[in-house]
Design an enzyme around this catalytic site. Structure first.
Site, PDB file in Angstrom:
ATOM      1  CE  LYS A 106      -3.852  -2.442   2.023  1.00 27.59           C
ATOM      2  NZ  LYS A 106      -4.550  -2.925   3.209  1.00 27.59           N
ATOM      3  CD  GLN A 150      -3.503  -4.384   6.375  1.00 26.04           C
ATOM      4  OE1 GLN A 150      -3.351  -3.418   5.637  1.00 26.04           O
ATOM      5  NE2 GLN A 150      -4.149  -5.479   5.972  1.00 26.04           N
ATOM      6  CG  ASP A 157     -10.205  -0.506   4.453  1.00 28.49           C
ATOM      7  OD1 ASP A 157      -9.925  -0.724   3.262  1.00 28.49           O
ATOM      8  OD2 ASP A 157      -9.595  -1.003   5.411  1.00 28.49           O
TER       9      ASP A 157
END
Ligand code: NAP
Length: 299
Positions: free
Chosen positions: A54, A98, A121
């Site tokens: 990422k 995460q 997200d």
């Protein structure tokens, strides 16, 4: 029929190119550099790899990457204090924690702490609600990526029969909402669905997100259908001792013999997830500054 293989890697590269183009324009025209903050708690090896990918993709797109690594014993109060600082930081437009986080931390409470306008997200209750009610949501990255692939393959999706296997908050539910928004007739199937093969056979668009390797067989697929295989299962490699390989939810050979188009695993849906994370960060940055988000990067 032999299906067209949908090259998700190439399409994701195109989206990442579009992201980079919009980032360059935002910098030049508005002095705005989108910023993505990634929070990693603990030392899960797979998470370390994902976070590295990422960061690399964020920097390659011309955006600012903020990385926060916290020890596994970080308390909820310490994690929330960092999230609060990121929520208040105008250079940070997207925040991603995460997962999985260590067991003493709660994923739902963590997502709820992130400002929904920075929840790239798309996991928050606010963004799920906005998606369900037709608002400007930040949409969960993998379903957004599948929608982009489907639009690219099929154009207008209006009137298509879509079957989504799997009803998770992360994938199945937002995927179904997106297809509904595209005017598909949507069926959500799950572990209690009666006669799943028969349900699947009505689909012009069949999306499988279960996590059971090669469950969907060719005789579940309507001839000419577009099959999107989201599942990822790691299994021992048949020919290379000690190595593993990835399998999707669809039995590729039998499905590809019937479908009109199909995503492979790997190289189909997978690469779209990071591309859409970058797209969502641009969208969040634009909305935070009162600009329209680029149409090609949103749902
Ligand atoms: P999940 O939360 O475990 O949900 C799985 C869903 O599959 C559930 O709704 C479950 O039904 C359903 N299911 C289980 N067994 C079934 C069966 N025999 N027949 C029909 N439905 C069945 O998983 P997820 O997070 O949605 O992920 C699904 C898969 O997609 C996984 O392999 C995951 O690794 C992959 N994935 C890939 C990406 C990516 O490519 N970047 C991103 C997200 C997910 P119930 O609700 O009835 O239990």
């Amino acid at each position: 029929m032999t299906a067209k293989i949908i090259d998700g890697k190439a399409f994701a590269a195109r989206i990442r190119g579009e992201v980079a183009h919009h980032v360059a324009r935002l910098k030049a025209d508005h002095g705005l550099t989108p910023g993505l903050a990634v929070v990693l708690v603990g030392e899960d090896p797979a998470s370390e790899v994902y976070v590295g990918h990422k960061r690399k993709a964020t920097v390659e797109a011309g955006m600012t990457s903020f990385e926060h690594r916290l020890p596994a014993e970080t308390s909820e109060a310490e994690l929330f204090s960092l999230i609060d600082r990121l929520n208040a930081d105008p250079a940070v437009h997207g925040i991603l924690c995460q997962f999985p986080v260590p067991a003493h931390l709660d994923e739902r409470r963590t997502v709820a702490r992130i400002d929904p306008a920075k929840d790239v997200d798309g996991l928050s209750v606010t963004n799920a609600g906005l998606l369900a009610t037709g608002g400007d949501a930040l949409v969960s990255c993998t379903p957004l990526g599948c929608l982009m692939l489907l639009r690219d393959q099929m154009g207008d999706l209006t009137g298509r029969e879509a079957v989504v296997i799997g009803r998770s908050n992360l994938f199945g539910k937002p995927m179904a909402q997106l297809l509904l928004r595209e005017n598909c007739t949507v069926t959500m199937a799950h572990s209690r669905t009666a006669d799943l093969p028969d349900v699947c056979r009505r689909a012009d668009i069949l999306v499988a997100a279960v996590g059971r390797a090669e469950m969907v067989q060719g005789d579940w697929v309507k001839p000419g259908a577009t099959v999107i295989d989201v599942g990822i299962t790691r299994v021992p490699h048949p020919d290379r001792p000690g190595k593993t390989k990835l399998l999707g939810d669809c039995d590729f050979d039998s499905c590809a013999a019937v479908a009109g188009a199909i995503t492979p695993v790997p190289g189909g849906v997978g690469p779209m997830t990071i591309a859409c994370l970058l797209a969502n960060t641009v969208t969040a940055a634009c909305r935070a500054t009162g600009l329209d988000a680029p149409a090609g990067l949103t749902a």
